[in-house]
Design a protein around this motif. Sequence first.
Motif, mmCIF file in Angstrom:
data_model
loop_
_atom_site.group_PDB
_atom_site.id
_atom_site.type_symbol
_atom_site.label_atom_id
_atom_site.label_comp_id
_atom_site.label_asym_id
_atom_site.label_seq_id
_atom_site.Cartn_x
_atom_site.Cartn_y
_atom_site.Cartn_z
ATOM 1 N N SER A 121 -52.835 -38.572 8.580
ATOM 2 C CA SER A 121 -53.115 -39.416 7.401
ATOM 3 C C SER A 121 -54.066 -38.725 6.420
ATOM 4 C CB SER A 121 -53.670 -40.772 7.826
ATOM 5 O OG SER A 121 -54.811 -40.591 8.624
ATOM 6 N N ARG A 163 -59.391 -43.111 9.115
ATOM 7 C CA ARG A 163 -58.391 -43.414 8.075
ATOM 8 C C ARG A 163 -59.022 -43.996 6.821
ATOM 9 N NH1 ARG A 163 -55.503 -45.425 12.599
ATOM 10 N NH2 ARG A 163 -54.283 -43.658 13.309
ATOM 11 N N LYS A 172 -49.621 -44.765 25.327
ATOM 12 C CA LYS A 172 -50.419 -45.968 25.071
ATOM 13 C C LYS A 172 -49.528 -47.218 24.945
ATOM 14 C CE LYS A 172 -53.580 -44.867 22.115
ATOM 15 N NZ LYS A 172 -54.162 -44.585 20.788
ATOM 16 N N ASN A 212 -52.139 -50.119 15.213
ATOM 17 C CA ASN A 212 -51.377 -48.988 14.658
ATOM 18 C C ASN A 212 -50.263 -49.409 13.699
ATOM 19 O OD1 ASN A 212 -52.880 -46.963 15.778
ATOM 20 N ND2 ASN A 212 -51.633 -46.763 17.611
ATOM 21 N N ASN A 232 -46.234 -50.195 9.972
ATOM 22 C CA ASN A 232 -45.535 -48.927 10.219
ATOM 23 C C ASN A 232 -44.158 -49.167 10.812
ATOM 24 O OD1 ASN A 232 -47.298 -46.994 9.241
ATOM 25 N ND2 ASN A 232 -48.499 -46.931 11.126
ATOM 26 N N ILE A 252 -40.998 -50.803 13.097
ATOM 27 C CA ILE A 252 -40.731 -51.241 14.480
ATOM 28 C C ILE A 252 -41.629 -50.499 15.478
ATOM 29 C CG2 ILE A 252 -38.383 -52.040 14.046
ATOM 30 C CD1 ILE A 252 -37.308 -49.390 15.074
ATOM 31 N N LEU A 279 -42.424 -48.329 18.168
ATOM 32 C CA LEU A 279 -41.744 -47.236 18.871
ATOM 33 C C LEU A 279 -42.207 -47.085 20.322
ATOM 34 C CD1 LEU A 279 -41.758 -44.796 15.838
ATOM 35 C CD2 LEU A 279 -39.797 -46.049 16.732
ATOM 36 N N ARG A 307 -46.584 -37.822 21.692
ATOM 37 C CA ARG A 307 -47.451 -36.959 20.877
ATOM 38 C C ARG A 307 -47.155 -35.477 21.164
ATOM 39 N NH1 ARG A 307 -48.259 -40.157 17.247
ATOM 40 N NH2 ARG A 307 -50.264 -39.540 16.454
#
Length: 583
Positions: free
Chosen positions: A34, A153, A283, A325, A362, A364, A366, A561
Motif C-alpha cells: 500500500s 496504512r 490467517k 483487511n 477489498n 470477496i 480470499l 503470501r
Amino acid sequence: MQNGWRNIKCSRPIQTITRIPDMRILFLTHSFNSLTQHLFVELTEAGHEVSVEFDIADSVTEEAVALYQPDIILAPFLKRAIPTSVWQNNLCLVVHPGIVGDQGPSALDWAIQRGENKWGVTVLQANDVMDGGDIWATETFPLMPEKKSSLYRNQVTEAASRAVAAAVERYQNGFQPCPLEAWTDARGEMHPLMRQVDRQIDWELDDTRTVLRKVHAADGFPGVKDELFGTPCFLFDAHAEPDMAGRAGALLGWRGQAVVRATRDGAVRIGHVRRPDSAHTFKLPTSIAFASELKSLPLLDDAGADGIRYEEADGVGYLYFDFYNGAMSTEQCQRLLAVYHKACARPTRVIVLMGGEDFWSNGIHLNLIEAADSPADESMRNIQAMDDLAEAILRTTSHLTVAALASNAGAGGVFLALTADLVWARPGIVLNPHYKNMGNLYGSEFWTYTLPRRVGTERAQSITQNRLPLGGEQARRMGIVDACFGVDAASFRNEARKRALALSIMPDYAERLAAKIEVRQRDESLKPLVQYRELELAEMQRNFYGFDPSYHYARYQFVHRVLHSWTPRHLCKHRNIKRQGAI
Ligand code: COA
C-alpha cells in the motif's frame, strides 16, 4: 522547509537553479504494497516517471538500474540492504518508518510496544550502515495505541508521502542532506529485530493495555506466538472487552468470530489467528481456525463484534462495515445486506456507506475461500452474496446513496462502491479498480454496468487491463469518483457528514431521487441488471470451475503470501524499453 531543519548546522537552504523537472525514479521494493502504491501514485501525479523493480536478487537490481538509468532509486519497503554497487553509484533514498536516529528492522513494532506517543518517518540516503545514512527529510505524527497494520496504512503512509515529496524536491534543488551524526536532537536508537520472545504475553501479569500493545505491535505480520485451547498459534486483531473479566488467561467465550480471553485486569477478544499446525497455515478468523472448539465455550452477545454498525443523524443513515483487511465473506455480505435493507426501511433520505477504518472493501474473502472444502463453490457463494448486496444498492429507490471512501479499496471493493449514486473519496487513498491481479479473474459486482457508465467503454477497458493503482484525485478526474476532499480520514468523514446532510435537505431532493429512478428504469429497459449479472457470473464460473486454474493459483499465492519471483511486467517499465548501452 520543515522546522526541524532550521536548527541543524549542516542544512542548507533550497536553491532554485538546478531544478530537474521530470525525473525517472526507480522503486526498489520488497513488494508493491500500500505504501509503495501510494508513493507511486503521488510521484506520477507530480510529473515523474516511476518504474518498479522487486528486490529479488542483487544481480536483478543491478540489471534494472542499468536498464532504467534512474535519477533516483527509492526504496519504500525493503527487507534487505541495497547492493553496494548500486548505492555507491546512484542516489538511493530509503524510507524508514522511524524517527531520526531510529535504526533496525522492527521500527514500528518497538515504537508501539514501548508505547511511544510520537513517531515518524525518515528518508535516508543508503550507505554501508543500515538506516544510518544522511537524512534527506523527516516527518513526525502522534502515535495512538493501534494496530501496526493500521498505523502503516495511515499515519506512516501520510508522513512518508510528505517526506518523500520533500526529499525529491530537495534533490531537484541541489540540497545537501544532513549526516545523522550532525543531527542535533536525534531521539531514535538502534533496535534489533523483534523476536517472539520480546512479544510474548504473560497472561497472569499483563494488563489489557499491555496485551493490546503486544498484539497491535505484531498485527499484519508476524502475530504474537501464543496458545489457544492448548494449541500453538499466532494472535492478531485484538480488541479490548471493557465489560468482561475472569481468571487471568482464561478463555471466557465467543463473541462473533473472536474468542474472548481474560487479562489481569479485564479481557480482550482475539479476532484472527494463524495455526501453523493445521491444514490451513494462513490467517483465519479465530472461530474458523478453531471450529471444533466452538462448542467448548459459551456464545456471548455478539452485538457490535461483527464490524457492522448503523448510525443515524439528521435524516442520514451511516452504514459502517469494518471487516478485517477489508475482506468480505459470504456471511458478512449477507449480514450487511440485511442491515442495508433495514437502513432502507428507515425514514431517512440519504444512506452513506462508510466502509471500515483500514479499508473500505477489498472484495470477496480470499482466505476463507482458500480454507473452504471447495474453494470453487465458496468463491461462487461469496460472489453471489456480494452481488446481492451490490444489486440491492443499485436498485434502491427509497434513498440517495453515497459511498464515502476514507480508506483504500481494491478489486470488487471498488466496484461495490460504484453501485452507489455518488462516490466520494479522500485524495490520499489508493484504489485498485481491477481484478486481473487475481489470476485473470473476470470480476462481477456489476462492474460491466457501473464502470463504462462512468468512464466510457474504452477507458473502462484500459483501467481494468492496466492493473495500476489510482489515487483519489486521479479517480475523480477519470469520473470513477464524483468528489474528492479531506486531508486525513477524520476530516474526510466530517466533511462527508456535512455533504450528506446537505444532500438530504436539498430543495430539489425529490427531483434528484426521481431522476435517478428514471435513469435506472431507462438503463433497465436497455439491458436489465440481471443480464449484466448473468454475463459476469458466466465468466466467473469459468474462472472458478474451468480449465484455466490461474485464479486458484493466484489466490493460493496471495493467501500464503508467496513472494514474487519476478516483477510483474505492468510495473517494470524499464524492462519494456530499450536504452543505449543497456544490457
Ligand atoms: N481477502 C482476504 N484477505 C485480503 C483480501 C481479500 N480480498 N484483500 C486483502 N487481504 C489481506 C492481505 O492478505 C493482507 O493480509 P495480512 O494481514 O496478512 O497482511 C492484508 O489484507 C493487506 O493486504 P495487502 O495486499 O498487504 O495490502 P495492500 O494495501 O498492500 O494491497 C490490495 C491492497 C487490495 C491491492 C491487495 O490486498 C489485493 O490485491 N487484494 C485482493 C483483492 C482481490 O483480488 N479480491 C478478490 C476479488 S473481488
